[in-house]
Design an enzyme around this catalytic site. Structure first.
Site, PDB file in Angstrom:
ATOM      1  N   GLU A  37      62.068 -32.649  38.591  1.00 46.69           N
ATOM      2  CA  GLU A  37      63.487 -32.467  38.271  1.00 46.69           C
ATOM      3  C   GLU A  37      64.360 -32.886  39.458  1.00 46.69           C
ATOM      4  O   GLU A  37      65.217 -32.154  39.922  1.00 46.69           O
ATOM      5  CB  GLU A  37      63.774 -31.022  37.871  1.00 46.69           C
ATOM      6  N   ASP A 323      65.511 -22.642  40.787  1.00 45.62           N
ATOM      7  CA  ASP A 323      65.053 -21.469  40.042  1.00 45.62           C
ATOM      8  C   ASP A 323      63.531 -21.408  39.987  1.00 45.62           C
ATOM      9  O   ASP A 323      62.969 -20.585  39.262  1.00 45.62           O
ATOM     10  CB  ASP A 323      65.637 -21.470  38.633  1.00 45.62           C
ATOM     11  N   HIS A 324      62.859 -22.267  40.750  1.00 40.58           N
ATOM     12  CA  HIS A 324      61.396 -22.272  40.847  1.00 40.58           C
ATOM     13  C   HIS A 324      60.986 -22.003  42.293  1.00 40.58           C
ATOM     14  O   HIS A 324      61.797 -22.094  43.214  1.00 40.58           O
ATOM     15  CB  HIS A 324      60.819 -23.622  40.418  1.00 40.58           C
ATOM     16  N   CYS A 582      76.152  -7.546  29.797  1.00 35.18           N
ATOM     17  CA  CYS A 582      76.011  -6.620  30.917  1.00 35.18           C
ATOM     18  C   CYS A 582      75.842  -7.411  32.212  1.00 35.18           C
ATOM     19  O   CYS A 582      75.181  -8.443  32.249  1.00 35.18           O
ATOM     20  CB  CYS A 582      74.814  -5.705  30.686  1.00 35.18           C
ATOM     21  N   HIS A 597      62.948   3.460  27.050  1.00 34.31           N
ATOM     22  CA  HIS A 597      64.248   3.146  27.631  1.00 34.31           C
ATOM     23  C   HIS A 597      64.378   1.634  27.743  1.00 34.31           C
ATOM     24  O   HIS A 597      63.585   0.999  28.432  1.00 34.31           O
ATOM     25  CB  HIS A 597      64.381   3.782  29.012  1.00 34.31           C
TER      26      HIS A 597
END
Length: 610
Positions: A37, A323-324, A582, A597
């Site tokens: 990439e 992100d790797h 969130c 939960h």
């Protein structure tokens, strides 16, 4: 020897992070470094991104013009060498190939791309189909003598994208054919890179019950030795029981803070060892030579001010980095191979790096063109000087009484020559002034020469400049002024010679040149002011909308904290819509005594759409 694979998520950004390509490569301390990439098109390759002292590089760039995929993928292999001209090192490849089909063969020394024959084992495929597979720049193959390295960036395909799923099938089908062909020849094959496949449930955080039923995960597992294949997943072979060993996390949701990721970056090895024993039972390259394989979790991928705190919670942060994380394999030093040179695919031979080689014919053509241009320039400058001197000489030798009656100096006569370039032809000048028979011979000669100069080139420049300023209305205004001058020409004829000259200099030149730009300038000012008012109004309205959205951010129902805005990027009827989720990072589900939960990610549903 050490090999590293790393999805850089943009090579230019990683080089900028380390200040230079050499520092980035040295940070791995590896002999072969495989990037995925890179996000570079071939015309974007420059020396600062491809050339580093002590390394040879081999690139495969995207060639597709498909919307959204231009410069999207791309891979690069860097090999650390001591000598590039001639070497026996294993790290320097003997041959290198771009793509997996054999049809993309960059003849880098000539600066052109030529079509080669189809690779062995792919004869049953259509040529157009194979060319489409290599259009996205997803593989570089380097043959290092003892083994062949496939640097692969696998396609990503979501469940509802039929076209990409089909492309992914074709890509891996052709790739497997290449591997099988090499293995039948007794070669050792290393497959490294981001394959975009997590093979087992333990390779994905919170994998569902049907996770391993995915067709691509089944195909991956069929390659492994324990499933009857030829390859070994080196990391899983060295760490069979390790959990939460991930290599990729979603940067948009801050998933790395809670290690909510997947393992999709792999190193696969197939082939025999280098031992000469006749009994090969229990022998393999993995068992005999590989020392270690692990994930470089602590590798510096972010700028210092944006380094995340892993597994300690907190709000989502947009990290400026890949992100790797890198994955490496190390094995015993291998024997040297026969002396060889750098393959032609190397970046050092690319035309955009070392330039285009000129032929003798092109050199002589360029020299002849330069000589002709200089000759034309000299002739033009000499003719211009002679014309100017003759014009001024004619004016100065004219009767002094005419100059006195005109009330103008020599400078004003030359200014009349320049003003004649505004587009007034000889016929228009005669019509506007009635008759020029009463002018002195010197003034008449200078006027004719001035008109000739304007036709030769100066008038074209003046027209080009004025064409960007005049409006349609100004042309009608000009015609009306010329008609008024023609109607009143008889009154100028009956007057004295001095009044005739004044009629030439005042109404025709000064009046025309001064009035037209004023009208066009006013119209442009009005148009520009109205456009500026519209832009200002739109800007104020957009700022008002943004302030309204900022002041009306909803709270998370579970944590009672301000949500963060997101944009729908998935194609469909809601594409481009904004929504709130969130602000906490994505993490695993926690089971407590009173029941289940839910984690913060599963509870952050759409709060409000825009």
């Amino acid at each position: 020897m050490k090999i590293v694979t790393y999805n850089v998520n943009g090579l230019r950004q990683r080089v900028s992070q380390f200040d230079s390509l050499l520092k980035l490569l040295d940070s791995f301390d590896a002999d072969i470094i495989c990037f995925q990439e890179t996000k570079l098109r071939r015309q974007e390759l420059t020396a600062d991104l491809a050339i580093a002292d002590g390394y040879e590089s081999f690139f495969s760039c995207t060639r597709t013009s498909e919307k959204g995929r231009t410069g999207y993928s791309g891979v690069a292999t860097f090999c650390r060498v001591k000598s590039a001209s001639s070497s026996c090192e294993t790290a320097l490849p003997v041959t290198a190939e771009e793509g997996i089909t054999g049809l993309v063969n960059s003849n880098s020394r000539g600066g052109k791309s030529e079509t080669s024959t189809v690779a062995e084992g792919l004869e049953e495929y259509e040529k157009e189909e194979l060319l489409m597979i290599d259009q996205e720049g997803r593989c570089v193959i380097t043959d290092h003598g003892h083994f062949v390295v496939f640097n692969v960036y696998g396609p990503r395909a979501v469940a509802d994208d039929a076209d990409r799923i089909e492309f992914k099938h074709r890509f891996y089908g052709v790739l497997e054919r290449r591997w099988e062909c090499l293995l039948r020849q007794g070669r050792r094959v290393f497959v490294v890179g981001d394959l975009n496949i997590a093979p087992f449930a333990m390779d994905r955080c919170e994998a569902g019950p049907d996770f391993e039923k995915n067709e691509f995960r089944k195909w991956f597992r069929s390659l492994l030795v324990e499933r009857g294949g030829s390859f070994s997943d080196v990391f899983r072979s060295k760490h069979p029981e390790r959990k939460d060993a991930f290599t990729c996390w979603s940067s948009s949701s801050g998933a790395e803070q809670f290690n909510y990721g997947s393992r999709i970056d792999h190193i696969l090895v197939a082939g025999s060892c280098l031992h000469q024993d006749e009994d090969k039972q229990g022998h393999s390259f993995l068992a005999c030579h590989v020392k270690e394989c692990d994930i470089l979790t602590e590798y510096k991928r972010f700028k210092n001010e944006n380094m995340p705190t892993r597994w300690k919670g907190g709000l989502v942060t947009k990290f400026k980095g890949s992100d790797h994380v890198p994955v490496f394999i190390s094995f015993d030093d291998l024997p040297d191979i026969p002396e060889h040179s750098t393959p032609p695919l190397a970046s050092r031979y690319l035309p955009m790096i070392y330039g285009f080689q000129q032929t003798l014919v092109s050199v002589f053509k360029k020299r002849r063109a330069n000589e002709e241009a200089k000759a034309i320039e000299v002739s033009c400058s000499s003719s211009t000087q002679s014309n100017t001197s003759s014009i001024c000489g004619d004016i100065s030798t004219g009767p002094l009484r005419n100059c006195g009656s005109m009330g103008i100096s020599l400078e004003k006569s030359c200014s009349f020559e320049n003003k004649s370039t505004s587009g007034v032809t000889e016929a228009e000048t005669v019509a506007a002034t009635g008759s020029i028979d009463n002018l002195s011979d010197g003034i008449r000669a200078s006027s004719v020469r001035a008109l000739n100069i304007s036709r030769d080139g100066d008038r074209k420049k003046a027209r080009k400049i004025q064409s960007s300023q005049l409006s349609l209305k100004s042309f009608f205004t000009t015609n009306s002024k010329v008609n008024n001058v023609e109607d009143s020409s008889s009154s100028y004829v009956s007057s004295s010679p001095s009044s005739q000259v004044e009629s030439i200099t005042e109404p025709n030149v000064s009046g025309k040149e001064d009035s037209e730009p004023t009208t066009s300038t006013q119209e442009q000012d009005q148009t520009g002011s109205s456009a500026k008012q519209k832009n200002d109004a739109a800007l104020m309205e957009w700022q008002r909308i943004q302030n309204l959205m900022q002041n009306s951010i909803p709270l998370c129902k579970g944590h009672k904290e301000a949500c963060v805005a997101r944009v729908v990027k998935k194609p469909g009827p809601t594409f481009g819509r904004r929504f709130y989720v969130c602000s906490r990072a994505e993490k695993q589900t926690v089971v407590i005594s009173n029941g289940l939960h839910q984690n913060s990610e599963t509870s952050k549903r759409v709060m409000r759409s825009k």
